[in-house]
Design a protein around this motif. Sequence first.
Motif, short mmCIF file in Angstrom:
data_model
loop_
_atom_site.label_atom_id
_atom_site.label_comp_id
_atom_site.label_asym_id
_atom_site.label_seq_id
_atom_site.Cartn_x
_atom_site.Cartn_y
_atom_site.Cartn_z
N TYR A 63 0.83 -1.20 0.00
CA TYR A 63 0.00 0.00 0.00
C TYR A 63 0.87 1.26 0.00
O TYR A 63 0.61 2.23 -0.72
N VAL A 64 1.92 1.24 0.83
CA VAL A 64 2.83 2.38 0.90
C VAL A 64 3.50 2.60 -0.45
O VAL A 64 3.59 3.74 -0.95
N ALA A 65 3.97 1.51 -1.07
CA ALA A 65 4.65 1.61 -2.36
C ALA A 65 3.71 2.15 -3.43
O ALA A 65 4.10 2.99 -4.26
N ILE A 66 2.45 1.70 -3.45
CA ILE A 66 1.48 2.15 -4.46
C ILE A 66 1.22 3.65 -4.32
O ILE A 66 1.17 4.38 -5.33
N ILE A 67 1.06 4.13 -3.09
CA ILE A 67 0.79 5.55 -2.87
C ILE A 67 1.98 6.39 -3.34
O ILE A 67 1.82 7.42 -4.00
N ALA A 68 3.19 5.96 -2.98
CA ALA A 68 4.39 6.70 -3.39
C ALA A 68 4.53 6.71 -4.91
O ALA A 68 4.82 7.75 -5.52
N LEU A 69 4.31 5.56 -5.54
CA LEU A 69 4.41 5.47 -7.01
C LEU A 69 3.33 6.30 -7.69
O LEU A 69 3.56 6.87 -8.76
N ALA A 70 2.15 6.39 -7.04
CA ALA A 70 1.08 7.21 -7.60
C ALA A 70 1.50 8.68 -7.63
O ALA A 70 1.27 9.39 -8.62
N GLY A 71 2.12 9.14 -6.55
CA GLY A 71 2.60 10.52 -6.52
C GLY A 71 3.69 10.76 -7.54
O GLY A 71 3.68 11.78 -8.24
N LEU A 81 5.11 12.92 -13.11
CA LEU A 81 5.61 12.72 -14.47
C LEU A 81 4.52 13.04 -15.50
O LEU A 81 4.80 13.62 -16.56
N TRP A 82 3.28 12.67 -15.18
CA TRP A 82 2.17 12.97 -16.09
C TRP A 82 1.97 14.48 -16.21
O TRP A 82 1.75 15.00 -17.31
N LEU A 83 2.04 15.18 -15.06
CA LEU A 83 1.90 16.64 -15.10
C LEU A 83 3.03 17.29 -15.90
O LEU A 83 2.81 18.28 -16.60
N ASN A 93 4.43 16.25 -18.49
CA ASN A 93 4.19 16.12 -19.93
C ASN A 93 2.89 16.76 -20.40
O ASN A 93 2.77 17.14 -21.56
N SER A 94 1.91 16.89 -19.47
CA SER A 94 0.58 17.34 -19.90
C SER A 94 0.17 18.71 -19.38
O SER A 94 -0.68 19.37 -19.98
N ASP A 95 0.73 19.13 -18.25
CA ASP A 95 0.31 20.40 -17.65
C ASP A 95 1.52 21.01 -16.93
O ASP A 95 1.66 20.93 -15.72
N ARG A 96 2.40 21.64 -17.72
CA ARG A 96 3.68 22.10 -17.19
C ARG A 96 3.50 23.15 -16.09
O ARG A 96 4.29 23.20 -15.14
N SER A 97 2.49 23.97 -16.19
CA SER A 97 2.31 25.02 -15.18
C SER A 97 1.99 24.43 -13.82
O SER A 97 2.49 24.90 -12.79
N ARG A 98 1.18 23.37 -13.79
CA ARG A 98 0.88 22.71 -12.51
C ARG A 98 2.10 21.93 -12.02
O ARG A 98 2.36 21.88 -10.82
N TYR A 99 2.82 21.33 -12.93
CA TYR A 99 4.04 20.62 -12.54
C TYR A 99 5.01 21.56 -11.84
O TYR A 99 5.63 21.21 -10.84
N ASP A 100 5.13 22.78 -12.38
CA ASP A 100 6.05 23.76 -11.80
C ASP A 100 5.65 24.18 -10.39
O ASP A 100 6.46 24.74 -9.65
N MET A 101 4.40 23.94 -10.02
CA MET A 101 3.91 24.33 -8.70
C MET A 101 4.25 23.31 -7.62
O MET A 101 4.11 23.59 -6.43
N ILE A 102 4.66 22.10 -8.01
CA ILE A 102 4.96 21.06 -7.02
C ILE A 102 6.05 21.54 -6.06
O ILE A 102 7.13 21.95 -6.48
N GLY A 103 5.77 21.48 -4.79
CA GLY A 103 6.76 21.86 -3.78
C GLY A 103 7.12 23.32 -3.80
O GLY A 103 8.20 23.70 -3.31
N GLN A 104 6.24 24.17 -4.31
CA GLN A 104 6.53 25.60 -4.40
C GLN A 104 6.70 26.21 -3.01
O GLN A 104 5.99 25.87 -2.08
#
Length: 503
Positions: free
Chosen positions: A452-460, A465-467, A469-480
């Motif tokens: 369960y722990v591994a699945i949650i981490a891999l989901a994040g 990675l999906w962001l 490629n598909s939504d660079r502006s939201r990707y740039d907000m990660i950990g802002q």
Amino acid sequence: MASHAGNPQSASNSLLRSSISFFHIVFMVTAAAAPLVVVSAYIPISLAGGAGMSVALTYAATTFILLIFTVGFAQMAKRITSAGAFYTFATQGLGRPVGLAVGFTVMAAYSMISPAIAGGFGFYTTKLLSAYFGLDIAWYWCSIASLALMFMISFYRITYGASILSFLLAVEVLVILIVCLATVGSGGASGQMPEAFSLSQWSTAPAVGIGFFLAFWSWIGFETTAIYGEETMDPKRAVPRATYIAVLTLGLFYTFAAYAGIVGFGAEAPGKAGTLIDQYYFELADIHTIHTVRVIMDFLVITSFFACSFAFHNNATRYLFSLGRDGILPKSLGSTHSEQKSPYIAAAVQATIAIVTVALFALAGADPLLHLGTWLPIFCTLAVIVVQFIVSLAVIGYFNRIGRSGPLDWWKTILAPILGAIAQAVVVWLLLENITFLAGSEIMVVKLIPLYVAIIALAGFGYALWLRNSDRSRYDMIGQLHDEEMMDAFVDEMYVADGRSPN
């Protein structure tokens, strides 16, 4: 200067600045550790089937290990102020995908700790209401009522919740100290036992690995110091100091309480602990103090569970808030109340998650302690220790990028984090080796906890990675960062790390 992605920080998504004092942070992180729960449950279990007569030595050694981890953690906290804490630290040190993996993992862990501890609250509250007031109320109604109350309190300014936790903690610690001082002062069953701190005790322990796991479990949540950085007066100084003090004072307190437990029954302590378990220190209270102290402890167990669950409710709320503010989760989660400046929407979502979790366990006929109060904490503890391992590596990565100024920095930002990472890895291994014993069950749902722990981490990680490629502006907000003094430097560094021009 880089042009920042996303919405600028405004009154609608900013927490109440400079509202929490240094002492409030210490009280909240200590409340999350739930000293009375540790003393009344974890120490006796370790005495009976874990560290045995080396339980005090084990808590002392764990204190030392966590202080080493805190060295690197404190260096990050001096430079990064964020309600996202581990999430932001990992992003800064190891990049956005790893950062979001950490954010999802620790958010899930803290979100589940609150209902897990609320299960213990419901169990002991039902017993207390029956014993003292003749009332027969199902445990799950008590748990659900406590979670609803937590939301009501967290709706208001954080100082209100901090004041409640501070008061409950002060009374709790005072009573435990009275029992332990009376026990040690009287000489217990057969006088003082300095041999309890001999390294040879580990060789005779029933299962020293389980003893160390229970000791580490006792500190889960000390990251609370960094979570409240945005709401703290002078966070660059207050957060590191509060972390050191919380780890050290808890360590001294646990070590002394464990020693008192050994002295109380002498050589018979492991056997007595196996028989009495959760009544071990209550029995010491009856033997070495007046009965009134025992009665007070019966009530304080309830407040200790409440304070612990409430502290993790606040922790999970701030992770939901941080991920919402960054646009990774729905932005409404990143909103704060116009007057109270509390993350009230995130608090409502967390309370709902916790209440639904308790309801599902209740509908399944689960035991509030053996199932809700054990299986979920094992998942949460594994998740948090894995995150602490990653954060130790993130400290090294962060300072590799920004540079070091002298020999002392090499100790603080390379050697100490390496030692901390090794220690966390060993604890993860101990947990995995003993997971079915700790859960008291061999069923598949328990054995799959690491998955369960591994699945949650891999989901994040995969979502990041999906962001990208598909939504660079939201990707740039990660950990802002939302510390304006560091915002520009952070954005420029992260653009360069991604191989792009910051302009």
